[in-house]
Write an enzyme that holds these catalytic residues in place. Structure first.
Site, PDB file in Angstrom:
ATOM      1  N   ASP A  21      35.256  42.423  40.894  1.00  0.00           N
ATOM      2  CA  ASP A  21      36.689  42.310  40.683  1.00  0.00           C
ATOM      3  C   ASP A  21      36.957  42.292  39.177  1.00  0.00           C
ATOM      4  O   ASP A  21      36.044  42.173  38.369  1.00  0.00           O
ATOM      5  CB  ASP A  21      37.274  41.093  41.393  1.00  0.00           C
ATOM      6  CG  ASP A  21      36.794  39.766  40.820  1.00  0.00           C
ATOM      7  OD1 ASP A  21      36.076  39.780  39.805  1.00  0.00           O
ATOM      8  OD2 ASP A  21      37.140  38.727  41.398  1.00  0.00           O
ATOM      9  N   GLY A  59      41.558  39.837  37.329  1.00  0.00           N
ATOM     10  CA  GLY A  59      42.999  39.721  37.492  1.00  0.00           C
ATOM     11  C   GLY A  59      43.427  38.569  38.375  1.00  0.00           C
ATOM     12  O   GLY A  59      44.473  37.961  38.137  1.00  0.00           O
ATOM     13  N   TYR A  60      42.632  38.256  39.402  1.00  0.00           N
ATOM     14  CA  TYR A  60      43.004  37.146  40.281  1.00  0.00           C
ATOM     15  C   TYR A  60      43.080  35.835  39.509  1.00  0.00           C
ATOM     16  O   TYR A  60      43.933  34.989  39.776  1.00  0.00           O
ATOM     17  CB  TYR A  60      42.006  37.023  41.435  1.00  0.00           C
ATOM     18  CG  TYR A  60      42.313  35.881  42.373  1.00  0.00           C
ATOM     19  CD1 TYR A  60      43.347  35.978  43.304  1.00  0.00           C
ATOM     20  CD2 TYR A  60      41.587  34.698  42.316  1.00  0.00           C
ATOM     21  CE1 TYR A  60      43.641  34.923  44.154  1.00  0.00           C
ATOM     22  CE2 TYR A  60      41.866  33.638  43.167  1.00  0.00           C
ATOM     23  CZ  TYR A  60      42.890  33.759  44.089  1.00  0.00           C
ATOM     24  OH  TYR A  60      43.188  32.708  44.924  1.00  0.00           O
ATOM     25  N   ASP A  71      44.612  43.783  36.727  1.00  0.00           N
ATOM     26  CA  ASP A  71      46.001  43.660  37.164  1.00  0.00           C
ATOM     27  C   ASP A  71      46.427  42.199  37.105  1.00  0.00           C
ATOM     28  O   ASP A  71      45.624  41.307  36.858  1.00  0.00           O
ATOM     29  CB  ASP A  71      46.182  44.201  38.587  1.00  0.00           C
ATOM     30  CG  ASP A  71      45.473  43.338  39.636  1.00  0.00           C
ATOM     31  OD1 ASP A  71      44.481  42.654  39.281  1.00  0.00           O
ATOM     32  OD2 ASP A  71      45.888  43.338  40.799  1.00  0.00           O
ATOM     33  N   GLY A 121      47.646  41.077  46.018  1.00  0.00           N
ATOM     34  CA  GLY A 121      48.837  40.242  46.144  1.00  0.00           C
ATOM     35  C   GLY A 121      49.088  39.680  47.516  1.00  0.00           C
ATOM     36  O   GLY A 121      50.180  39.176  47.784  1.00  0.00           O
ATOM     37  N   ASP A 157      36.849  41.318  51.380  1.00  0.00           N
ATOM     38  CA  ASP A 157      35.973  40.305  50.801  1.00  0.00           C
ATOM     39  C   ASP A 157      36.656  38.963  50.961  1.00  0.00           C
ATOM     40  O   ASP A 157      37.888  38.875  51.036  1.00  0.00           O
ATOM     41  CB  ASP A 157      35.728  40.564  49.310  1.00  0.00           C
ATOM     42  CG  ASP A 157      36.892  40.066  48.456  1.00  0.00           C
ATOM     43  OD1 ASP A 157      36.807  38.944  47.917  1.00  0.00           O
ATOM     44  OD2 ASP A 157      37.908  40.780  48.344  1.00  0.00           O
ATOM     45  N   CYS A 171      25.526  35.105  69.193  1.00  0.00           N
ATOM     46  CA  CYS A 171      25.202  35.510  67.819  1.00  0.00           C
ATOM     47  C   CYS A 171      23.717  35.833  67.695  1.00  0.00           C
ATOM     48  O   CYS A 171      22.868  35.116  68.225  1.00  0.00           O
ATOM     49  CB  CYS A 171      25.592  34.398  66.841  1.00  0.00           C
ATOM     50  SG  CYS A 171      25.184  34.764  65.121  1.00  0.00           S
ATOM     51  N   CYS A 222      22.061  35.978  64.738  1.00  0.00           N
ATOM     52  CA  CYS A 222      21.517  35.576  63.439  1.00  0.00           C
ATOM     53  C   CYS A 222      20.295  34.674  63.620  1.00  0.00           C
ATOM     54  O   CYS A 222      20.117  34.052  64.667  1.00  0.00           O
ATOM     55  CB  CYS A 222      22.591  34.874  62.607  1.00  0.00           C
ATOM     56  SG  CYS A 222      22.866  33.130  63.024  1.00  0.00           S
ATOM     57  N   CYS A 232      21.016  30.971  64.745  1.00  0.00           N
ATOM     58  CA  CYS A 232      21.313  30.772  66.173  1.00  0.00           C
ATOM     59  C   CYS A 232      20.086  30.990  67.048  1.00  0.00           C
ATOM     60  O   CYS A 232      19.995  30.431  68.138  1.00  0.00           O
ATOM     61  CB  CYS A 232      22.448  31.707  66.598  1.00  0.00           C
ATOM     62  SG  CYS A 232      24.067  31.201  65.956  1.00  0.00           S
ATOM     63  N   HIS A 235      24.511  31.761  59.152  1.00  0.00           N
ATOM     64  CA  HIS A 235      25.193  32.087  60.405  1.00  0.00           C
ATOM     65  C   HIS A 235      26.539  32.740  60.144  1.00  0.00           C
ATOM     66  O   HIS A 235      26.862  33.777  60.751  1.00  0.00           O
ATOM     67  CB  HIS A 235      25.404  30.837  61.259  1.00  0.00           C
ATOM     68  CG  HIS A 235      26.423  31.048  62.333  1.00  0.00           C
ATOM     69  ND1 HIS A 235      26.166  31.778  63.480  1.00  0.00           N
ATOM     70  CD2 HIS A 235      27.743  30.689  62.408  1.00  0.00           C
ATOM     71  CE1 HIS A 235      27.268  31.847  64.219  1.00  0.00           C
ATOM     72  NE2 HIS A 235      28.239  31.198  63.588  1.00  0.00           N
TER      73      HIS A 235
END
Length: 380
Positions: free
Chosen positions: A94, A97-98, A148, A222, A272, A310, A312, A315, A341
């Protein structure tokens, strides 16, 4: 529009939902894609190889945080972010900007850029579109985000409009700065970020300006900044359609599993969010039957896995009772297993959506998912 620096192939559509592949030099990204967040060069509580084993094709790094520590120039001297953290697949960074919004008490905003006061040691740093492009180039990012400003949706319309216009000027400066790093630009991609909060007309103007500049992909910025799911979905009813159909569409900072399903329904390709890892560290597991809080005493002798559906490793190996014990005892392994998980669950959800779109049954999948996910769980 400029020619994209990767091949984006849409394999199937079902309504507005679509599944495809972004082919980059460091590997393919299957869409819809969820990118685990590796803010400081690590997905917290997970090894990079475990993130890949969970099914992630790409991760996200944070320009602002890596700029402060260990420093972009240091990462470059150490071989770039991929080598530094042992992740040889695509990385999206990124732009910083955030943090213009989230760290508003620590910054000064001007047309030139943003002067930050470090939350770590109070030192001052100037972040501009040009510097953001330089940092992302030093990190070796595969997908670079334009710089931004991200205003809150509850600001007056004239404030949001003014912010959007400045973000579009910064988008052009980002484009020029990115193109100036010719060697990096030749093997990476630049995404522009649509702004305009919840306003359809402002987002239309933003999309048109970005398309005129020309980007390899487009992000919807935004949102997920406090407006709520209903308002977010109302905006996503039009925002993705305003962006080029032949480029990836990335909804930044989203979100909960039901947010992802609703956004894919509306034509979004990439996501994300820190939620799966942050929730894992705080005792919340996402399951096909809704989120559950492993701090709850009712799991103290529950010998079932976190989620019987699941696949994974957590689990397949550990019980709710054991993980409840780890969390209550504040053992590091508890955060590790819960994060493994949650990241795995998110990747399984994305694969399930890709399969459903490819088989033309996405509407039925979404309905079944909501019935099970929103009708179950235990967040108490």
């Amino acid at each position: 529009m400029t020619k994209p620096r990767f091949d984006f192939t849409i394999h199937a559509t079902d309504g507005k939902a679509r599944t495809g592949t972004i082919a980059m030099q460091r590997g393919e990204i299957r869409t819809p894609a969820f990118m685990p967040v590796g803010t400081a060069g690590t997905v917290k509580a997970m090894k990079p190889e475990s993130v890949r084993a969970a099914g992630a094709d790409i991760i996200l790094g944070n320009t602002y945080h890596l700029m402060l520590r260990p420093g972009a120039e240091r990462v470059a001297r150490l071989g770039g972010l991929h080598t530094f953290m042992n992740w040889q697949r695509p990385i999206l960074t990124d732009s910083g900007g955030y943090q213009v919004m989230s760290l508003s008490d620590l910054r000064k905003l001007t047309e030139q850029g943003v002067e930050f006061r470090s939350h770590i040691d109070g030192s001052k740093h100037m972040l501009t579109p040009e510097r953001s492009m330089e940092i992302q180039r030093l990190l070796g990012s595969d997908i670079v985000m334009a710089f931004d400003e991200c205003p809150r949706a509850d600001q007056p319309r004239d404030v949001i409009a003014e912010s959007m216009e400045m973000s579009m000027r910064w988008a052009k400066r980002s484009r020029d700065g990115f193109d100036g790093g010719a060697e990096h630009a030749a093997r990476s991609a630049l995404f522009g970020i649509q702004q305009g909060a919840l306003d359809e007309q402002l987002r239309k103007i933003s999309a048109e300006r970005l398309t005129d500049i020309g980007f390899d992909g487009y992000a919807i910025g935004g949102l997920a900044v406090g407006e709520g799911q209903e308002a977010m979905f109302a905006t996503l009813d039009f925002a993705p359609d305003q962006l080029p159909e032949d480029r990836p569409r990335y909804l930044m900072g989203v979100g909960k599993p039901d947010d992802l399903v609703g956004a894919v329904e509306r034509g979004v390709d990439m996501f994300d969010c820190v939620l799966p890892s942050r929730s894992g560290r705080n005792g919340q597991a996402f399951t096909w039957n809704g989120p559950i809080n492993l701090r709850n005493a009712r799991f103290a002798e529950d010998q079932e896995p976190l989620d019987s559906r699941c696949a994974c490793p957590t689990c397949g190996t550990y019980s709710r009772a054991y993980i409840h014990h780890l969390i209550k005892s504040q053992e590091i392994l508890g955060a590790m297993l819960m994060t493994e998980h949650n990241i795995g669950f998110y990747q399984q959800l994305m694969q399930a959506m890709r399969d459903a779109i490819g088989e033309g049954r996405f509407a039925a999948f979404a309905a079944d998912f909501r019935r099970d996910y929103l009708g179950g769980g235990d967040t108490a």
